[in-house]
Write an enzyme that holds these catalytic residues in place. Sequence first.
Site, mmCIF file in Angstrom:
data_model
loop_
_atom_site.group_PDB
_atom_site.id
_atom_site.type_symbol
_atom_site.label_atom_id
_atom_site.label_comp_id
_atom_site.label_asym_id
_atom_site.label_seq_id
_atom_site.Cartn_x
_atom_site.Cartn_y
_atom_site.Cartn_z
ATOM 1 N N LYS A 73 0.608 -1.066 0.140
ATOM 2 C CA LYS A 73 0.184 0.284 0.170
ATOM 3 C C LYS A 73 1.268 1.324 0.142
ATOM 4 C CE LYS A 73 -4.458 -1.961 1.426
ATOM 5 N NZ LYS A 73 -5.484 -2.002 2.236
ATOM 6 N N LYS B 55 -13.183 -12.802 -8.619
ATOM 7 C CA LYS B 55 -14.168 -12.651 -7.464
ATOM 8 C C LYS B 55 -14.983 -11.254 -7.567
ATOM 9 C CE LYS B 55 -13.146 -13.132 -2.843
ATOM 10 N NZ LYS B 55 -12.019 -13.375 -1.773
ATOM 11 N N LYS C 176 -15.931 -4.924 -4.808
ATOM 12 C CA LYS C 176 -16.431 -3.736 -4.828
ATOM 13 C C LYS C 176 -16.099 -3.123 -5.550
ATOM 14 C CE LYS C 176 -17.963 -0.612 -1.577
ATOM 15 N NZ LYS C 176 -17.333 0.969 -0.656
#
Lengths: 411, 395
Positions: free
Chosen positions: B165, B260, B263
């Site tokens: 990140k 998958k 979102k």
Amino acid sequence: MAHATDLILSSSSRLLTLYSPPPLQNAHQLPLPPGSLVSAIAADSSDNTQTLFPFLDSDATAPTRLLLLLLKRVVSGVQPTGSIHLGNYLGAIKNWVTLQDTYETLFFIVDLHAITLPYDVQELRKATRDTAALYLACGVDISKASVFVQSHVRAHVELMWLLSSSTPIGWLQKMTQFKEKSRKEGGENASVSLLTYPVLMAADILLYKSDFVPVGEDQKQHLELARDLAQRVNNLYGGRKWKKLGGRGGSIFKIPEPLIPQVGARVMSLTDGLSKMSKSAPSDQSRINLLDSKDLIADKIKRCKTDSFAGLEFDNAERPECNNLLSVYQIVSGKTKEEVMEECKDTSWGTFKPLLADAVIEHLSPIQVRYEEITAEAAYLDKVLSEGADRATEIAESTIHNLKQAMGFYL
Amino acid sequence: MAHATLSHSLILSSSRFSRLGYSTRFLRHPNPLSLPLTRQRFRCYCSDQTSPSVRKRVVSGVQPTGSIHLGNYLGAIKNWVALQDTYETLFFIVDLHAITLPYDPLELRKATRDTAALYLACGVDISKASVFVQSHVRAHVDLMWLLSSSTPIGWLQKMTQFKEKSRKEGGENASVSLLTYPVLMAADILLYKSDFVPVGEDQKQHLELARDLAQRVNNLYGGRKWKKLGGHGGSIFKIPEPLIPQVGARVMSLTDGRSKMSKSAPSDQSRINLLDSKDLIADKIKRCKTDSFVGLEYDNAERPECNNLLSVYQIVSGKTKDEVMEECKDMSWGTFKPLLTDAVVEHLSPIQVRYQEITAESAYLDKVLTEGADKATEIAEVTIRNLKQAMGFYI
């Protein structure tokens, strides 16, 4: 970087020209309980951080309002060392304490900072309380200033976390104190709290909308970071964005300024005239602790390093011990340099030393007496610190509320 | 599954020793069997008097996403919610974690409340579980700072999530809270003397760090050292165990049978959100990707969409695999799709109804979250006090 006296003068002149206060702001913008005069200063409702007329509690009487308007706020974080020596006292503390006559001052013992390096767990509690007691003994007047323990005001760590989300890692890695101290602790083995130390310090400062922060050389970089961080947060979350979230707009944080108090004495070690008197020097003979007994002080001075010149004089580079001891004598006796020269230039060491010892003892005596009084009754100190924490919490909570609102939290 | 067995045996062993630990409180000799007071052997109930039952405790931190899709729900949430029947469960919305990456301040408040409302709608029963907002319990940041004084920088720099990140955020420009994220997470867990923490793959490393940190603090400040400072000695923190709940379904995207459902996928057509209307669900399923084979079947590697849709049908209808095969193996897509739609709509209907009820009256949700925070605070304050005492603070 304003000098203290300049500030007083400029504040007074602004006061004279602006005697009649402006109309009060809308009451509903104030999230604080009325009647809290300290909070009234905290609720600065305009963008202009230099304003002398923040939102005022309508219950305050005019003279009180004027008094509070005059006082800028200063915060001072104190390490819980537990013992203070003459160098600390004459070099810094004596002057910091007098700030309370000019500013609204908050002194707090930074126990949360103390744990960032290995520390003595068994001693922390005592060191925290003793440090607070010593500051009170040195003249901090609780009718003017607040004294409290950092960990007793929960807003400090909360603000630390919120600020840390806006603090780039790179800023912290550049800090000199971090680089030096983490290297000593073995680099990667150093605790991450050493890295985030300056963020907690920024929180200490910004929480109270401090106008000024007294800093020595070693903390200047941290104050710079606090200023940069405050500006960054103001840009990221303040102004119109804050208004959209129901806030009052404008700056969230005041940008603090460094305060260089009147330069205190630079007291040298009793055993080495070229080194500063310091807590970490191995031999206790090198320093006079504020709580040393009369006999111990006399003994330390008797044994302290001197020289074999005749007479005594200031400012001779070959006689650092002499300069040091004469300077100390001058400060603690309250005499001028000329008076001291007149008195001592032909004195021998044997005559001067008892003179110096008496002067030091007399100077420290009120402090020691007061310290005994304070520590004789634990409940008194507990009460002072508890009240200090309450006052601090009042101000701190409003700052936290504002920032959380501006950052979009569900409150 | 070996891991499940291990967890199971740990439950047995710790309860045996916890009974031992409980009874030793009343003996003069503190440890009659002369067992070393290492972690997991001595479980003190002294500070747990607020807990009415002896159920194990599970904490679960939930990101304030504000919207949940079928993949989240069937894959994890449904099972996490079921934990409340077996464990004392605390669900909290981790808003303090949400700010570690760039986020939309205008959305955070709504996302926090909506997430809480959705969890309640999905079946979290407040008579069994607590729901609260992380930032409403101040002990979280308190414990985070105290723990950070015992957390070597090196441990944090090794974290995979941090490395990934922070790289995306430009390395040095990433906020330091991204680095200290796992310390706050450790605080979340350790604050409540959690026995178990449900974790997915991506949080396993963080749980490991929390365990290591708890052990380190116990060593540095616990035991006799703590007693000297007036504490009751022993471990300060319980070492939490990972909990792999019954494996939920792996729901794939409606537009790509090999990815998958997620979102972050650009097209909303790829997912069914829990709050999608009947018509929208019908539409998404109508348009979803299929294939040109005849009939329907599971487990054909060339037919991932088919496998996915049959699996979803199976779960939401509650039928067995065999029943579904029996029913659908000769169906055309045109017949199956409305069947699937009805089943999904029916399955989500109670959730949507409940969600509308909860959000219709904001005072109700505020009240639930306040009560949750109060309960959590009760437990958390004890932990904080113990640690501060052991660390030598003037309390």
